[in-house]
Write a protein that holds these residues in place. Structure first.
Motif, short mmCIF file in Angstrom:
data_model
loop_
_atom_site.label_atom_id
_atom_site.label_comp_id
_atom_site.label_asym_id
_atom_site.label_seq_id
_atom_site.Cartn_x
_atom_site.Cartn_y
_atom_site.Cartn_z
N LEU A 81 0.86 -1.39 0.17
CA LEU A 81 0.00 -0.01 0.20
C LEU A 81 0.84 1.18 0.07
CD1 LEU A 81 -2.63 1.36 0.19
CD2 LEU A 81 -2.57 1.02 2.67
N LEU A 82 2.09 1.13 0.72
CA LEU A 82 2.87 2.41 0.77
C LEU A 82 3.42 2.47 -0.35
CD1 LEU A 82 4.35 4.48 2.33
CD2 LEU A 82 6.19 2.73 2.94
N ARG A 83 3.99 1.46 -1.30
CA ARG A 83 4.47 1.94 -2.54
C ARG A 83 3.66 2.31 -3.60
NH1 ARG A 83 4.96 -1.48 -7.26
NH2 ARG A 83 6.61 -0.74 -8.56
N GLY A 84 2.23 1.96 -3.42
CA GLY A 84 1.17 2.50 -4.29
C GLY A 84 0.89 3.83 -4.08
N LEU A 85 0.94 4.17 -2.85
CA LEU A 85 0.78 5.51 -2.43
C LEU A 85 1.82 6.57 -2.95
CD1 LEU A 85 -1.03 5.38 0.92
CD2 LEU A 85 -2.08 6.06 -1.19
N LEU A 86 3.02 6.04 -2.96
CA LEU A 86 4.11 6.72 -3.23
C LEU A 86 4.09 6.95 -4.91
CD1 LEU A 86 7.00 5.14 -1.31
CD2 LEU A 86 6.11 7.54 -1.06
N ALA A 87 3.75 5.80 -5.68
CA ALA A 87 3.38 5.88 -6.95
C ALA A 87 2.32 6.99 -7.48
CB ALA A 87 3.10 4.63 -7.69
N VAL A 88 1.41 7.07 -6.58
CA VAL A 88 0.33 8.03 -6.76
C VAL A 88 0.56 9.36 -6.65
CG1 VAL A 88 -1.95 9.01 -5.92
CG2 VAL A 88 -1.72 6.57 -6.04
N CYS A 89 1.64 9.72 -5.71
CA CYS A 89 2.10 10.92 -5.54
C CYS A 89 2.97 11.48 -6.58
CB CYS A 89 2.81 10.86 -4.10
SG CYS A 89 1.78 10.98 -2.85
N SER A 90 3.59 10.39 -6.98
CA SER A 90 4.73 10.54 -8.27
C SER A 90 3.96 10.89 -9.46
CB SER A 90 5.24 9.31 -8.32
OG SER A 90 6.44 9.44 -9.51
N MET A 91 2.69 10.02 -9.82
CA MET A 91 2.11 10.57 -11.00
C MET A 91 1.23 11.73 -11.03
SD MET A 91 -0.37 7.66 -13.09
CE MET A 91 1.06 6.84 -13.59
N LEU A 92 0.64 12.00 -10.00
CA LEU A 92 -0.03 13.21 -9.66
C LEU A 92 1.01 14.56 -10.07
CD1 LEU A 92 -2.11 12.88 -6.42
CD2 LEU A 92 -2.99 13.03 -8.74
N ALA A 93 2.14 14.45 -9.43
CA ALA A 93 3.06 15.55 -9.62
C ALA A 93 3.55 15.52 -10.96
CB ALA A 93 4.18 15.43 -8.48
N PHE A 94 3.93 14.27 -11.59
CA PHE A 94 4.33 14.26 -12.93
C PHE A 94 3.47 14.74 -13.89
CE2 PHE A 94 5.00 11.70 -16.99
CZ PHE A 94 6.30 12.29 -17.40
N PHE A 95 2.14 14.44 -13.89
CA PHE A 95 1.05 14.88 -15.00
C PHE A 95 0.87 16.39 -14.86
CE2 PHE A 95 -1.04 10.62 -15.14
CZ PHE A 95 -0.22 10.12 -16.07
N GLU A 96 0.73 16.80 -13.56
CA GLU A 96 0.66 18.32 -13.46
C GLU A 96 1.76 19.09 -14.03
OE1 GLU A 96 -1.59 21.69 -12.84
OE2 GLU A 96 -2.26 19.43 -12.57
N SER A 97 3.17 18.65 -13.89
CA SER A 97 4.11 19.32 -14.28
C SER A 97 4.18 19.30 -15.69
CB SER A 97 5.49 18.66 -13.86
OG SER A 97 5.69 17.28 -14.51
N LEU A 98 3.54 18.29 -16.46
CA LEU A 98 3.46 18.24 -18.08
C LEU A 98 2.62 19.41 -18.42
CD1 LEU A 98 3.34 14.45 -18.69
CD2 LEU A 98 5.15 15.87 -19.49
N ARG A 99 1.61 19.80 -17.47
CA ARG A 99 0.72 20.90 -18.15
C ARG A 99 1.65 22.32 -18.03
NH1 ARG A 99 -4.86 19.91 -17.17
NH2 ARG A 99 -5.38 18.42 -15.62
#
Length: 300
Positions: A81-99
């Motif tokens: 679960l911890l690893r999944g949540l870390l991946a969620v945070c990474s993807m949220l930040a990555f996608f927003e940076s692409l904007r």
């Protein structure tokens, strides 16, 4: 009775390994370019939920071939679960940076992830980092400073570069968890549980964003799911065919693809500071790979 023969050594195929790595990086680069288009059309929770669900559907045949639900049994659900949540945070930040930033700039900053992995390996995995790796780490962060420096000096650092660095940090933390989990968890279980966690997080986010999805975006999201799985399988294959030190440097070709796609589709071209900074970051990564190879060969 004849004595048992020694197990045959696995033959390396460097050229095949390099070819698989280049193919994998190209597929993942196309996926990143599609992501930049997708975040301009969709809310990020919708994108995360839909892509994760599609990846899980594509994983069903692999799960069935591996024994069904028993293949997904986990000995450490909290860590998964911890690893999944870390991946969620990474993807949220990555996608927003692409904007907010050119594609190539985001990818160049994302190359800081191995630097963060080195930092995190000390407190989390109790690994020893020698003076050479500390020097490479310092050079790499100098490169990151060069990439974001002009914006910082103009007072325009803003969210874009900061979010790209946050994405790199959380990605590094997630990958450090892979090494932590690997003694007890299979690659398949980690992949499935990560996408289940991401899908659930995206589903929660759907309560706070509009659910409008243009019909033309569904094929794009499906293609993104296919590309991320194919890209990962290609890179896995590369590491099976050739040593890490041979194929890993070709991962940095992602910056060239990102620059090309950014120029063709969005008329973006990185400034000289991005290329100089990337040179430092990539050089630090390559030097670290070379040092690890020397340590393996010498046993030091």
């Amino acid at each position: 009775m004849n004595p048992p023969s020694a197990a045959p050594m696995r033959a390396d195929h460097p050229l095949k390994g390099i070819a698989w790595m280049v193919a994998g990086v190209l597929l993942l680069s196309v996926m990143d370019a599609l992501s930049k288009h997708a975040v301009s059309q969709l809310s990020i929770p919708v994108l995360i939920a839909a892509r994760s669900a599609m990846v899980l559907v594509l994983l069903v045949p692999w799960v069935l071939r591996s024994g069904g639900w028993s293949a997904l049994r986990t000995h450490r659900p909290g860590a998964q679960l911890l690893r999944g949540l870390l991946a969620v945070c990474s993807m949220l930040a990555f996608f927003e940076s692409l904007r907010l930033l050119p594609l190539a700039t985001v990818i160049a900053i994302s190359f800081a992830a191995p630097l963060f992995m080195t930092l995190l390996s000390v407190p989390l995995l109790k690994e020893r980092v020698g003076v050479h790796r500390w020097g490479a780490l310092l050079a790499g962060f100098v490169g990151v400073g060069l990439i974001v420096g002009p914006q910082a000096m103009d007072g325009e650092l803003g969210w874009g570069a900061g979010l790209a660095l946050v994405a790199a940090f959380f990605y590094a933390a997630s990958m450090t968890c892979v090494r932590w989990l690997s003694p007890t968890e299979s690659d398949l279980s980690m992949l499935v549980w990560q996408n289940m966690t991401m899908g659930l997080a995206g589903a929660v986010g759907l309560f706070f964003v509009p659910l409008e999805v243009a019909p033309g975006m569904w094929p794009i999201m499906a293609l993104m799911a296919v590309l991320v799985l194919l890209g990962q399988r290609c890179t896995f294959r590369a590491f099976r065919l050739a040593p890490v030190g041979v194929v890993a440097p070709f991962h940095y070709s992602e910056l060239l693809w990102a620059a090309l796609f950014g120029w063709v589709f969005w008329q973006e071209w990185p400034g000289p500071h991005v290329w100089w900074g990337a040179l430092f970051v990539v050089g630090a990564g390559l030097y670290t790979l070379w040092r690890e190879r020397m340590r393996t060969l010498t046993g030091g």
